[in-house]
Design a protein around this motif. Structure first.
Motif, PDB file in Angstrom:
ATOM      1  N   LYS A   1      48.493  40.549  25.490  1.00 61.47           N
ATOM      2  CA  LYS A   1      48.185  41.840  26.708  1.00 61.47           C
ATOM      3  C   LYS A   1      46.697  42.067  26.361  1.00 61.47           C
ATOM      4  O   LYS A   1      46.266  42.398  25.473  1.00 61.47           O
ATOM      5  N   ILE A   2      45.924  41.928  27.515  1.00 57.79           N
ATOM      6  CA  ILE A   2      44.313  42.470  27.602  1.00 57.79           C
ATOM      7  C   ILE A   2      44.592  43.768  28.559  1.00 57.79           C
ATOM      8  O   ILE A   2      44.735  43.840  29.602  1.00 57.79           O
ATOM      9  N   GLU A   3      43.947  44.869  27.777  1.00 59.99           N
ATOM     10  CA  GLU A   3      43.556  45.952  28.539  1.00 59.99           C
ATOM     11  C   GLU A   3      42.220  46.190  28.624  1.00 59.99           C
ATOM     12  O   GLU A   3      41.361  46.154  27.431  1.00 59.99           O
ATOM     13  N   VAL A   4      41.334  46.078  29.670  1.00 53.67           N
ATOM     14  CA  VAL A   4      39.989  46.125  29.842  1.00 53.67           C
ATOM     15  C   VAL A   4      39.549  47.466  29.831  1.00 53.67           C
ATOM     16  O   VAL A   4      39.879  48.529  30.703  1.00 53.67           O
ATOM     17  N   PRO A   5      38.602  47.890  28.954  1.00 57.70           N
ATOM     18  CA  PRO A   5      38.221  49.269  29.387  1.00 57.70           C
ATOM     19  C   PRO A   5      37.172  49.498  30.216  1.00 57.70           C
ATOM     20  O   PRO A   5      36.993  48.684  31.091  1.00 57.70           O
TER      21      PRO A   5
ATOM     22  N   LEU B   1      41.515  27.340  38.681  1.00 53.69           N
ATOM     23  CA  LEU B   1      42.730  28.341  38.624  1.00 53.69           C
ATOM     24  C   LEU B   1      43.918  27.521  38.585  1.00 53.69           C
ATOM     25  O   LEU B   1      44.246  26.531  39.360  1.00 53.69           O
ATOM     26  N   TYR B   2      44.760  27.790  37.648  1.00 49.67           N
ATOM     27  CA  TYR B   2      46.124  27.066  37.656  1.00 49.67           C
ATOM     28  C   TYR B   2      47.386  28.272  37.607  1.00 49.67           C
ATOM     29  O   TYR B   2      47.169  29.271  36.902  1.00 49.67           O
ATOM     30  N   PHE B   3      48.197  28.307  38.624  1.00 40.30           N
ATOM     31  CA  PHE B   3      49.185  29.233  38.581  1.00 40.30           C
ATOM     32  C   PHE B   3      50.504  28.866  38.848  1.00 40.30           C
ATOM     33  O   PHE B   3      50.938  27.668  39.104  1.00 40.30           O
ATOM     34  N   ASP B   4      51.382  29.685  38.154  1.00 42.90           N
ATOM     35  CA  ASP B   4      52.942  29.526  38.276  1.00 42.90           C
ATOM     36  C   ASP B   4      53.567  30.902  38.209  1.00 42.90           C
ATOM     37  O   ASP B   4      54.341  31.275  37.525  1.00 42.90           O
ATOM     38  N   PRO B   5      53.250  31.301  39.342  1.00 44.09           N
ATOM     39  CA  PRO B   5      53.830  32.857  39.546  1.00 44.09           C
ATOM     40  C   PRO B   5      55.131  33.074  39.913  1.00 44.09           C
ATOM     41  O   PRO B   5      55.631  32.034  40.448  1.00 44.09           O
ATOM     42  N   PRO B   6      55.934  34.041  39.662  1.00 45.27           N
ATOM     43  CA  PRO B   6      57.409  33.986  40.142  1.00 45.27           C
ATOM     44  C   PRO B   6      57.826  34.324  41.265  1.00 45.27           C
ATOM     45  O   PRO B   6      58.574  33.818  41.804  1.00 45.27           O
TER      46      PRO B   6
ATOM     47  N   SER C   1      49.504  35.969  33.715  1.00 47.37           N
ATOM     48  CA  SER C   1      50.175  36.637  34.408  1.00 47.37           C
ATOM     49  C   SER C   1      49.398  38.137  34.713  1.00 47.37           C
ATOM     50  O   SER C   1      48.828  38.671  33.796  1.00 47.37           O
ATOM     51  N   VAL C   2      49.518  38.631  35.968  1.00 45.80           N
ATOM     52  CA  VAL C   2      48.740  39.932  36.354  1.00 45.80           C
ATOM     53  C   VAL C   2      49.675  40.948  36.555  1.00 45.80           C
ATOM     54  O   VAL C   2      50.594  40.918  37.549  1.00 45.80           O
ATOM     55  N   ALA C   3      49.696  41.988  35.856  1.00 44.48           N
ATOM     56  CA  ALA C   3      50.571  43.211  35.929  1.00 44.48           C
ATOM     57  C   ALA C   3      49.993  44.137  36.942  1.00 44.48           C
ATOM     58  O   ALA C   3      48.749  44.225  36.898  1.00 44.48           O
ATOM     59  N   ASN C   4      50.687  44.943  37.651  1.00 42.76           N
ATOM     60  CA  ASN C   4      50.506  46.002  38.634  1.00 42.76           C
ATOM     61  C   ASN C   4      49.612  45.525  39.658  1.00 42.76           C
ATOM     62  O   ASN C   4      48.732  46.319  40.146  1.00 42.76           O
ATOM     63  N   ALA C   5      49.444  44.299  40.090  1.00 41.18           N
ATOM     64  CA  ALA C   5      48.548  43.668  41.100  1.00 41.18           C
ATOM     65  C   ALA C   5      49.308  42.502  41.728  1.00 41.18           C
ATOM     66  O   ALA C   5      49.968  41.619  41.020  1.00 41.18           O
ATOM     67  N   SER C   6      49.058  42.385  43.035  1.00 38.51           N
ATOM     68  CA  SER C   6      49.509  41.290  43.750  1.00 38.51           C
ATOM     69  C   SER C   6      48.379  40.336  43.971  1.00 38.51           C
ATOM     70  O   SER C   6      48.439  39.285  44.773  1.00 38.51           O
ATOM     71  N   GLU C   7      47.034  40.673  43.642  1.00 36.16           N
ATOM     72  CA  GLU C   7      45.754  39.943  43.994  1.00 36.16           C
ATOM     73  C   GLU C   7      44.740  39.759  42.963  1.00 36.16           C
ATOM     74  O   GLU C   7      44.399  40.829  42.033  1.00 36.16           O
TER      75      GLU C   7
ATOM     76  N   VAL D   1      47.536  34.328  29.114  1.00 33.78           N
ATOM     77  CA  VAL D   1      47.679  35.875  28.766  1.00 33.78           C
ATOM     78  C   VAL D   1      47.989  36.771  29.852  1.00 33.78           C
ATOM     79  O   VAL D   1      48.390  36.488  30.877  1.00 33.78           O
ATOM     80  N   PHE D   2      48.454  37.994  29.406  1.00 31.90           N
ATOM     81  CA  PHE D   2      48.993  38.983  30.305  1.00 31.90           C
ATOM     82  C   PHE D   2      48.012  39.929  30.448  1.00 31.90           C
ATOM     83  O   PHE D   2      47.555  40.723  29.562  1.00 31.90           O
ATOM     84  N   VAL D   3      47.535  39.995  31.621  1.00 35.06           N
ATOM     85  CA  VAL D   3      46.197  40.883  32.207  1.00 35.06           C
ATOM     86  C   VAL D   3      46.827  41.970  33.082  1.00 35.06           C
ATOM     87  O   VAL D   3      47.774  41.786  33.929  1.00 35.06           O
ATOM     88  N   CYS D   4      46.102  43.118  33.074  1.00 32.26           N
ATOM     89  CA  CYS D   4      46.207  43.965  34.203  1.00 32.26           C
ATOM     90  C   CYS D   4      45.229  43.909  35.438  1.00 32.26           C
ATOM     91  O   CYS D   4      44.465  42.924  35.338  1.00 32.26           O
ATOM     92  N   ASP D   5      45.205  44.743  36.299  1.00 36.19           N
ATOM     93  CA  ASP D   5      44.578  44.542  37.359  1.00 36.19           C
ATOM     94  C   ASP D   5      43.236  44.782  37.042  1.00 36.19           C
ATOM     95  O   ASP D   5      42.323  44.675  37.998  1.00 36.19           O
ATOM     96  N   SER D   6      42.985  45.344  35.970  1.00 35.25           N
ATOM     97  CA  SER D   6      41.475  45.579  35.411  1.00 35.25           C
ATOM     98  C   SER D   6      40.694  44.261  35.265  1.00 35.25           C
ATOM     99  O   SER D   6      39.415  44.335  34.957  1.00 35.25           O
ATOM    100  N   ILE D   7      41.611  43.128  35.402  1.00 37.94           N
ATOM    101  CA  ILE D   7      40.924  41.963  35.153  1.00 37.94           C
ATOM    102  C   ILE D   7      39.688  41.522  36.204  1.00 37.94           C
ATOM    103  O   ILE D   7      38.827  40.881  35.954  1.00 37.94           O
ATOM    104  N   ASN D   8      40.248  42.378  37.399  1.00 33.67           N
ATOM    105  CA  ASN D   8      39.059  42.002  38.655  1.00 33.67           C
ATOM    106  C   ASN D   8      37.739  42.734  38.138  1.00 33.67           C
ATOM    107  O   ASN D   8      36.797  42.150  38.378  1.00 33.67           O
TER     108      ASN D   8
END
Length: 429
Positions: free
Chosen positions: A159-163, A223-228, A204-210, A179-186
């Motif tokens: 899990k990556i938390e971006v400051p 980009l390689y994707f396998d989203p649920p 996987s991107v948590a708390n974001a659909s984009e 890796v498991f990233v949050c919307d802060s990856i943007n």
């Protein structure tokens, strides 16, 4: 007989550079050569701990190894690092994983990363496949390090938390996988101001659909994707200077802002998704010059393809390429067809109008197919009959079961086909 030691006469800088090409274990062994070599290994600029080294550690020497790493990474007044590489190991005989974060040996992975960052490291390469019950924390300083040029993070479930103050001002290559990233990856991507190469692989991107990729400096994007739920996920790409684009996995909604006019080459591998999403992606890359395409026939948008006016080279992998598709590439010069099973029957009697690329531009065709059969001969016959400026046709059969007699018979049959281009050379392998 006395042999002169010329290598030891080199400067420490050159010797450290030489040691950087050795495995860490071999570099340490040089300390017994002489007094001059005793501490040179501590000044090498490339430090790599891999799975092979990890498997060789025992309960007897584990503490000595930890002390050695502390000395190697944290000793004061050391030179800056070019690269810090930490890889788990996968055993080939039983598929077991040797992990630096197995929970048994209490390796200070986060501390090692911090120490490398404090030494102004230019490249960090982490490939960790077993994070245990308590994964190591990603030091926040990793995302504010101005010396970092290349960053690779491969870690299943990491899990990556971006400051909020993220800024990787010199990062040019960024590779993320599993890796498991949050919307802060943007925010992270947009704050890499000189980023040129970005790979986002099965994350996987948590708390974001984009996923929003805003980068005017970006030149290569993977980009390689396998989203649920692929219908609820989208990617927005704003990269006006993008040159190379690779997409694979399940097709999500991709929204290129503009048609990416600088894009020259794309590789598209799609296995599942909707025809609408696939068609939208093709529309965004219609200005490319070179395209590699592999897509399942269930979502191949035969009626919604744009016209690729600039496309000069097409490599098609699969069993669904047909004459209809050639109408979408009017200026094609090179065509590569890699069939997985058979050529099918899409090449005869499906349309009266001959594709303009066959009549005026196509000069080279390469066909790779498991077995040369009647469908294959039908396809070749159509191409030779209509490719007016064709210079070379290469046919590669990957079927090793075909006998020499069968191959000779098919070869003669192909060579007897009529050619519209008199200067066309036929090569059969």
């Amino acid at each position: 007989m006395c042999v002169e030691d010329r290598i030891s006469n080199f400067s420490d800088h050159i010797l450290c550079h030489i040691l950087s090409f050795l495995p860490i274990k071999e570099a340490v062994r040089t300390s017994i050569i002489s007094t001059k070599w005793r501490n040179l290994f501590a000044s090498i600029s490339i430090i790599e701990f891999d799975g092979d080294l990890l498997r060789r550690l025992t309960d007897r020497n584990i503490d000595s190894f930890k002390n050695f790493v502390d000395r190697l990474l944290k000793f004061p007044d050391q030179v800056s690092l070019d690269c810090f590489r930490l890889h788990d190991g996968i055993s080939s005989w039983n598929d077991g994983i040797s992990s630096w974060n197995d929970g048994d040996h209490d390796f200070d992975v986060s501390g090692w990363i911090c120490a490398a960052l404090c030494r102004g490291v230019k490249e960090i390469d982490l490939k960790l496949y077993n994070l245990g019950d308590v994964p190591p924390d990603v030091p926040p300083v990793l995302f504010t390090c101005h010396s970092l040029v290349n960053l690779t993070l491969v870690a299943l479930g990491f899990k990556i938390e971006v400051p909020s103050d993220v800024c990787l001002g010199n990062l040019k290559t960024f590779y993320l996988e599993s890796v498991f990233v949050c919307d802060s990856i943007n925010r992270l991507i947009s704050n890499c101001h000189v980023l040129e190469d970005l790979a986002f692989m099965y994350c996987s991107v948590a708390n974001a659909s984009e996923l929003n990729i805003q980068s005017p400096s970006l030149k290569e994007l993977t980009l390689y994707f396998d989203p649920p739920d692929i219908d609820q996920y989208s990617v927005v790409i704003n990269a006006p200077n993008l040159v190379y684009f690779r997409y694979g996995g399940d097709i999500v909604r991709v929204y290129p802002l503009g048609n990416m006019k600088s894009l020259e080459k794309a590789q598209i591998y799609i296995w599942f998704g909707s025809e609408t999403n696939a068609a939208h992606l093709y529309q965004g890359i219609c200005n490319i010059r070179s395209l590699t395409l592999q897509i399942s026939k269930e979502i191949f948008p035969t009626s919604r393809l744009p016209i690729f006016y600039n496309l000069n080279e097409l490599e098609f992998c699969g069993d669904i390429c047909s004459v209809k598709f050639l109408h979408c590439v009017p200026n094609l010069k090179k065509l590569i067809l890699k069939y997985l099973n058979y050529a099918g029957t899409q090449w005869k009697g499906l349309c009266i109008e001959i594709p303009s690329c066959l009549s005026f531009h196509l000069k080279e065709i390469e066909i790779e197919i498991p077995r040369i059969d009647t469908h294959m001969i039908e396809m070749v016959s159509y191409l030779l009959d209509n490719a007016m400026v064709l210079e070379r046709l290469i046919i590669i059969s990957t079927d090793r079961l075909t006998t020499t007699t069968e191959k000779r018979k098919v070869r003669n049959q192909l060579l007897q086909l009529l050619k519209s281009s008199k200067k066309c050379l036929i090569v059969i392998l």
